[in-house]
Design an enzyme around this catalytic site. Structure first.
Site, PDB file in Angstrom:
ATOM      1  N   TYR A   1    -105.823  58.227  37.697  1.00 15.81           N
ATOM      2  CA  TYR A   1    -105.376  58.960  36.521  1.00 15.81           C
ATOM      3  C   TYR A   1    -103.856  58.851  36.454  1.00 15.81           C
ATOM      4  O   TYR A   1    -103.155  59.238  37.403  1.00 15.81           O
ATOM      5  CB  TYR A   1    -105.772  60.439  36.613  1.00 15.81           C
ATOM      6  CG  TYR A   1    -107.245  60.707  36.413  1.00 15.81           C
ATOM      7  CD1 TYR A   1    -107.712  61.199  35.204  1.00 15.81           C
ATOM      8  CD2 TYR A   1    -108.165  60.492  37.432  1.00 15.81           C
ATOM      9  CE1 TYR A   1    -109.053  61.460  35.007  1.00 15.81           C
ATOM     10  CE2 TYR A   1    -109.512  60.744  37.251  1.00 15.81           C
ATOM     11  CZ  TYR A   1    -109.953  61.233  36.043  1.00 15.81           C
ATOM     12  OH  TYR A   1    -111.285  61.491  35.854  1.00 15.81           O
TER      13      TYR A   1
ATOM     14  N   HIS B   1    -114.187  70.880  26.145  1.00 19.34           N
ATOM     15  CA  HIS B   1    -113.484  70.517  27.382  1.00 19.34           C
ATOM     16  C   HIS B   1    -113.807  71.508  28.493  1.00 19.34           C
ATOM     17  O   HIS B   1    -113.728  72.723  28.312  1.00 19.34           O
ATOM     18  CB  HIS B   1    -111.975  70.501  27.149  1.00 19.34           C
ATOM     19  CG  HIS B   1    -111.176  70.265  28.397  1.00 19.34           C
ATOM     20  ND1 HIS B   1    -111.114  69.041  29.013  1.00 19.34           N
ATOM     21  CD2 HIS B   1    -110.429  71.107  29.145  1.00 19.34           C
ATOM     22  CE1 HIS B   1    -110.347  69.133  30.089  1.00 19.34           C
ATOM     23  NE2 HIS B   1    -109.929  70.373  30.194  1.00 19.34           N
TER      24      HIS B   1
END
Length: 468
Positions: free
Chosen positions: A195, A384
């Site tokens: 990431y 989310h």
């Protein structure tokens, strides 16, 4: 055998990391037409799973027999990590197939709900669907459906099967584009997942400007490595003092010790793209303002999720997003309303549990203080959660009566987050409530999970687990 007759499909996605397995499909009212094109002369498998695993999945296996050129297709179910059993009820319809010197292609249809509760899964038109895929080098021996060799490649992919196809707006002369790209990030050849976060500043503006949409810009060489992209607005008072110094920095591993603390206030998602997505545009009468002085954001953080399962060496990427904006203002300003359970250290999820968290956006604090008297219109949403998230539901209540569910995903996948466009705009009035329900699963954890620090580091924890 002749190739399949031409048929336009509304969706297409590469299932693997090497571009050898392509899935195309068109969702209908009662059924879905699928096409698979795979670099093999053996069998092809595709299945529908509740969790991305083999056990309990609904599987379809087919191919073209080398000896007879006969196309075969069977509806099956998996009892474990072994050859899937053939269903008593065959609920897939073969529409054609062929094989050439390198690839096998199949076309078939399957109903959303086959009414076979014992051996088939009902496919959802609203939730994330986890597809599993595999292929082998050889067809079943002697046409025996259970004589299938172990697959040479396999994997899983989360998608929305029923998401409408992207409709690009008419690109008039007033529409400009702003490209934000990764700064030639070099993927480590000893990690399967990375990431990477990078800060950006908006282009120089002369007056108020609206963002109207985006498309992904993915390097052709790295399509198999770019998993998803998130673009967050950064909001801190006097933001220039916090963020300007980081604009020319190449970035940092997301949510690691090297990521500046101020970047954690970049948490309002404007863009959520995942592999297979085409992009997203706001309605013609809506735009997101750019710049703090106009009610938007001046600084943004882009989060790139990279996959490198084969540990390829020398992979360098500059993929990103193309943001479209215009000074020809739309009728309405759009904004981002975040509702749900606040992430704080006081949010404690015990281990070995199926847990449930509820966040209530109540009438006065959530809407009355900030919304206009006429209310707000909601046209899209992003669901989310973090690694423990399994399902999310957004409910709408007015005058003590529950209205139709706004958004729901009963099969949520942390690694697949995309903007969901509502079929009809939702009017939220002063006095309404929005209730966010999050189903969480900590059954695999031996220690309690705390909000704030631990949940913000879910991304880096996943990275560390993949490198172990």
């Amino acid at each position: 055998m002749a190739p399949l007759s031409p048929m336009e499909m509304t969706h297409e996605i590469s299932m693997d990391q090497m571009g050898k397995y392509t899935l195309r499909w068109t969702p209908g009212e009662d059924d879905i037409i699928f096409e698979v094109h795979v670099a093999t002369k053996g069998y092809i498998g595709i299945g529908f799973s509740t969790n991305g695993g083999m056990k309990g999945s609904d599987v379809i296996i087919g191919g073209v027999d080398d000896a007879t050129n006969e196309v075969y297709l069977t509806d099956r179910y998996a009892t474990g990590n072994t050859v899937p059993q053939v269903d008593a009820s065959q609920d897939v319809k073969l529409l054609g197939g062929y094989q050439n010197t390198t690839h096998t292609s199949l076309r078939f249809s399957r109903k959303w709900n086959t009414c076979d509760d014992k051996e088939d899964l009902e496919l959802s038109k609203e939730d994330t669907v986890r597809l599993i895929w595999a292929y082998g080098a050889a067809d079943p021996k002697n046409k025996d459906p259970m004589a299938i060799s172990y697959h040479s490649q396999r994997g899983s992919k989360s998608i929305y099967l029923n998401e409408p196809r992207l409709q690009l707006p008419k690109m008039s002369a007033d529409i400009k584009s702003w490209e934000i790209r990764s700064p030639n990030v070099q993927l480590p050849d000893n990690l399967t997942t990375l990431y990477w976060c990078k800060l950006f500043k908006i282009p120089r503006l002369t007056r108020k400007t609206h963002v109207i949409g985006y498309v992904p810009v993915i390097s052709d060489d790295n399509i198999q490595h770019v998993h998803h992209i998130l673009l967050y607005e950064c909001h801190l008072p006097e933001s220039e003092g916090y963020y300007e110094k980081w604009v020319d920095v190449d970035g940092a591993q997301c949510f690691s010790a090297n990521m500046p603390v101020s970047w954690r206030y970049c948490n309002s998602p404007l863009v959520a793209w995942a592999i297979g997505g085409e992009g997203n545009f706001a309605p013609d009468n809506v735009g997101f303002p750019l710049g703090e002085e106009h009610g938007g954001a001046t600084y943004f953080m882009m989060e790139m999720h990279y996959d490198n399962p084969n540990l390829r060496k020398g992979v360098v990427d500059n993929s990103g997003l193309r943001i479209y904006y215009t000074e020809n203002l739309r009728q309405y300003d759009a904004g981002i309303l975040m509702t749900g359970h606040k992430v704080t250290p006081m949010q404690i999820i015990p281990p070995r549990q199926q847990w449930f968290s509820v966040g209530i956006c109540e009438a006065y604090d959530c809407f009355f203080k900030t919304s206009p008297e006429t209310g707000i219109n909601v046209f899209a949403g992003i669901l989310h959660s973090h690694l423990l998230g399994r399902n999310i539901t957004l409910r709408h209540v007015r005058d003590n009566k529950e209205l139709p569910v706004v958004l729901r995903d009963l099969n949520y996948d942390f690694n697949f987050q995309e903007t969901r466009n509502l079929k009809n705009e939702l009017k939220v009035k002063r006095g309404d409530y929005l209730i966010t329900e999050c189903g969480l699963d900590s059954t695999a954890r031996s220690k309690a999970t705390f909000g704030d620090a631990e949940m913000l580091e879910d991304a880096s924890r996943k990275w560390l687990e993949s490198s172990a």
